[in-house]
Every structure is written in structure tokens, then in C-alpha cells.
Design a protein around this motif. Structure first.
Motif, PDB file in Angstrom:
ATOM      1  N   ASN A 115      69.587  68.201 119.708  1.00  0.00           N
ATOM      2  CA  ASN A 115      68.168  68.011 119.991  1.00  0.00           C
ATOM      3  C   ASN A 115      67.512  67.393 118.764  1.00  0.00           C
ATOM      4  O   ASN A 115      67.755  67.836 117.637  1.00  0.00           O
ATOM      5  CB  ASN A 115      67.505  69.352 120.332  1.00  0.00           C
ATOM      6  N   ASN A 116      66.716  66.367 118.987  1.00  0.00           N
ATOM      7  CA  ASN A 116      66.027  65.718 117.870  1.00  0.00           C
ATOM      8  C   ASN A 116      64.814  66.495 117.398  1.00  0.00           C
ATOM      9  O   ASN A 116      64.202  66.135 116.394  1.00  0.00           O
ATOM     10  CB  ASN A 116      65.624  64.294 118.257  1.00  0.00           C
ATOM     11  N   ASP A 117      64.459  67.566 118.099  1.00  0.00           N
ATOM     12  CA  ASP A 117      63.357  68.442 117.698  1.00  0.00           C
ATOM     13  C   ASP A 117      63.875  69.883 117.610  1.00  0.00           C
ATOM     14  O   ASP A 117      63.860  70.610 118.608  1.00  0.00           O
ATOM     15  CB  ASP A 117      62.202  68.352 118.692  1.00  0.00           C
ATOM     16  N   PRO A 118      64.337  70.303 116.449  1.00  0.00           N
ATOM     17  CA  PRO A 118      64.908  71.653 116.320  1.00  0.00           C
ATOM     18  C   PRO A 118      63.892  72.768 116.513  1.00  0.00           C
ATOM     19  O   PRO A 118      64.267  73.931 116.628  1.00  0.00           O
ATOM     20  CB  PRO A 118      65.463  71.661 114.894  1.00  0.00           C
ATOM     21  N   THR A 119      62.591  72.421 116.578  1.00  0.00           N
ATOM     22  CA  THR A 119      61.562  73.443 116.776  1.00  0.00           C
ATOM     23  C   THR A 119      61.124  73.539 118.246  1.00  0.00           C
ATOM     24  O   THR A 119      60.179  74.255 118.554  1.00  0.00           O
ATOM     25  CB  THR A 119      60.327  73.143 115.903  1.00  0.00           C
ATOM     26  N   SER A 120      61.808  72.815 119.127  1.00  0.00           N
ATOM     27  CA  SER A 120      61.414  72.851 120.536  1.00  0.00           C
ATOM     28  C   SER A 120      61.609  74.250 121.106  1.00  0.00           C
ATOM     29  O   SER A 120      62.436  75.029 120.631  1.00  0.00           O
ATOM     30  CB  SER A 120      62.226  71.844 121.353  1.00  0.00           C
ATOM     31  N   GLU A 121      60.855  74.576 122.135  1.00  0.00           N
ATOM     32  CA  GLU A 121      60.900  75.914 122.713  1.00  0.00           C
ATOM     33  C   GLU A 121      62.269  76.233 123.293  1.00  0.00           C
ATOM     34  O   GLU A 121      62.744  77.367 123.186  1.00  0.00           O
ATOM     35  CB  GLU A 121      59.825  76.062 123.790  1.00  0.00           C
ATOM     36  N   THR A 176      70.750  66.746 115.231  1.00  0.00           N
ATOM     37  CA  THR A 176      70.188  65.656 116.018  1.00  0.00           C
ATOM     38  C   THR A 176      71.206  65.240 117.076  1.00  0.00           C
ATOM     39  O   THR A 176      72.407  65.518 116.952  1.00  0.00           O
ATOM     40  CB  THR A 176      69.847  64.456 115.141  1.00  0.00           C
ATOM     41  N   LYS A 224      64.598  77.056 120.349  1.00  0.00           N
ATOM     42  CA  LYS A 224      64.281  78.373 119.776  1.00  0.00           C
ATOM     43  C   LYS A 224      64.734  79.499 120.696  1.00  0.00           C
ATOM     44  O   LYS A 224      65.265  80.525 120.243  1.00  0.00           O
ATOM     45  CB  LYS A 224      62.783  78.466 119.479  1.00  0.00           C
TER      46      LYS A 224
END
Length: 209
Positions: A30-36, A52, A39
Motif C-alpha cells: 500500500n502506498n499509504d501506510p496510514t490508511s484505515e 509501497t 491500520k
């Protein structure tokens, strides 16, 4: 094996969690490790790592695609797979739980078009996520069946190892165009369970003389 998961929602997490418990290493791509979704997945299984998408693909031996189908083209178009196996766990679903590509072509063939340098194998569809969390049916002397399709025999043999690890018997249904019929089987299961209220704890099995 080292496995990357593009998509870690209900289906992706169920498969990843099952295989991690069987000893495989899981990378959430995932290119956004803070995505819900990331998490939530890490909260449920802190043994997963995150990278990534392209880096996860580079590191992994197998890549699972478990995203909403409509996101596939945008996600895949710039990725480089270098001949690696891409397991398509997605289904094109249209209005009224119909086939999202009007049954003219399978979603997996479109995935192969979006990722031409990958060896695409259709697998881990035909059921909902409940049967990927737990595939055991101990009251029967046959294993639940996982049907797969793909154009590369060696790729399908490796995917069969994953299927076996998850507790399924695997049936190779043929080339990737057979994925269209597997997608219809998914729609049958989904309509029965999600629309019509049948319980999700049922699977197909293979009986052969």
C-alpha cells in the motif's frame, strides 16, 4: 514464501492471515501506510509488514490482488511484475450483483491486460471471505474445492501450494478465459448469501469416479 497483498480488506486479510499462520511472510502492499485498512490489518495481525506497492511486488515471490475490481486498472497500469505470479482474487460486480463486464470477458483477462508482464492466475474467489478465514468442514471426508484458472501451468502449480496450505483441494479448470465461469460461481454464492440470506458456511466439493 514471501507474499505481497495488494488489497487487505475482508478477502485479502482473510487469505493473508490464514497463510501467515501457515508460516508464510506477508507484506501489505500500500502506498499509504496510514490508511484505515492497513491500520486495521496490522491491529489484527502485527506480524504483517508494510511496503509501497512496487517495493512489495519486488520483494515478494507471489502477489495477491484483492482490491475492488474497478480499482485494478489504475493500480496495475504502472507496476512492473517481471514475470511474477499475480493471483487475481477480484470479481467484476455490476448493478444488481450482475457481471460487471457483461459476461463478455473475464475480469482476470482484463487484469492480465493491465499487467502484461505478470502470470495471472484466478484463485480464491467462488466463496466469500468467511471460507478463507476457516475452510475446515470436519464432518465430511472430502476437502472444500478451490477452482483456479490461468495460462501458465507452473504458475498454477505454485498457486495450488497456497490453496493446499489453506485447506482446499484444487481443481485446475483450464486457461484464463475459464475465469469468467468462476466469476459467475462467485456471483451465485454472493447472491445466495449476501442477497438471499443463505448462511455463508458452505462450499463446493469435487467427487470423481
Amino acid at each position: 514464501m514471501k507474499l505481497a497483498f495488494i488489497g487487505i480488506g475482508n478477502v485479502g486479510f482473510a487469505i493473508a492471515d490464514n497463510l501467515q499462520k501457515k508460516g508464510h511472510e506477508i507484506i501489505v502492499a500500500n502506498n499509504d501506510p496510514t490508511s484505515e485498512t492497513v491500520k486495521k490489518a496490522l491491529a489484527q495481525n502485527p506480524n504483517f509488514s508494510v511496503n509501497t506497492i512496487q517495493e512489495a511486488v519486488n520483494q515478494a515471490e507471489l502477489i495477491f490482488l484483492a482490491t475492488p475490481f474497478n480499482a485494478n486498472e489504475e493500480i496495475l497500469k504502472d507496476l512492473k511484475f517481471g514475470g511474477k505470479i499475480l493471483i487475481d482474487c477480484t470479481n467484476p460486480v455490476g448493478a444488481g450483483i450482475s457481471h460487471g463486464l457483461k459476461s463478455e470477458v473475464s475480469g482476470s483477462e482484463k487484469v492480465q491486460e493491465y499487467a502484461p508482464d505478470a502470470k495471472v492466475v484466478k484463485a480464491f474467489t467462488i466463496y466469500g471471505f468467511e471460507n478463507f478465514i476457516d475452510s475446515s468442514y470436519p464432518s465430511y471426508n472430502v476437502k472444500p474445492l478451490m477452482m483456479i484458472a490461468g495460462n501458465d501451468a507452473e504458475a498454477k502449480s505454485i498457486v495450488t501450494i497456497m490453496s493446499t496450505d489453506m485447506g482446499f483441494e484444487t481443481l485446475d479448470t483450464g486457461n484464463l478465459d475459464q475465469a469468467l465461469h468462476l466469476e459467475h460461481m462467485t456471483l451465485l454464492w454472493v447472491k445466495m448469501v449476501r442477497r438471499d440470506g443463505h448462511h455463508p458456511n458452505f462450499v463446493w466439493a469435487k467427487l470423481e469416479r
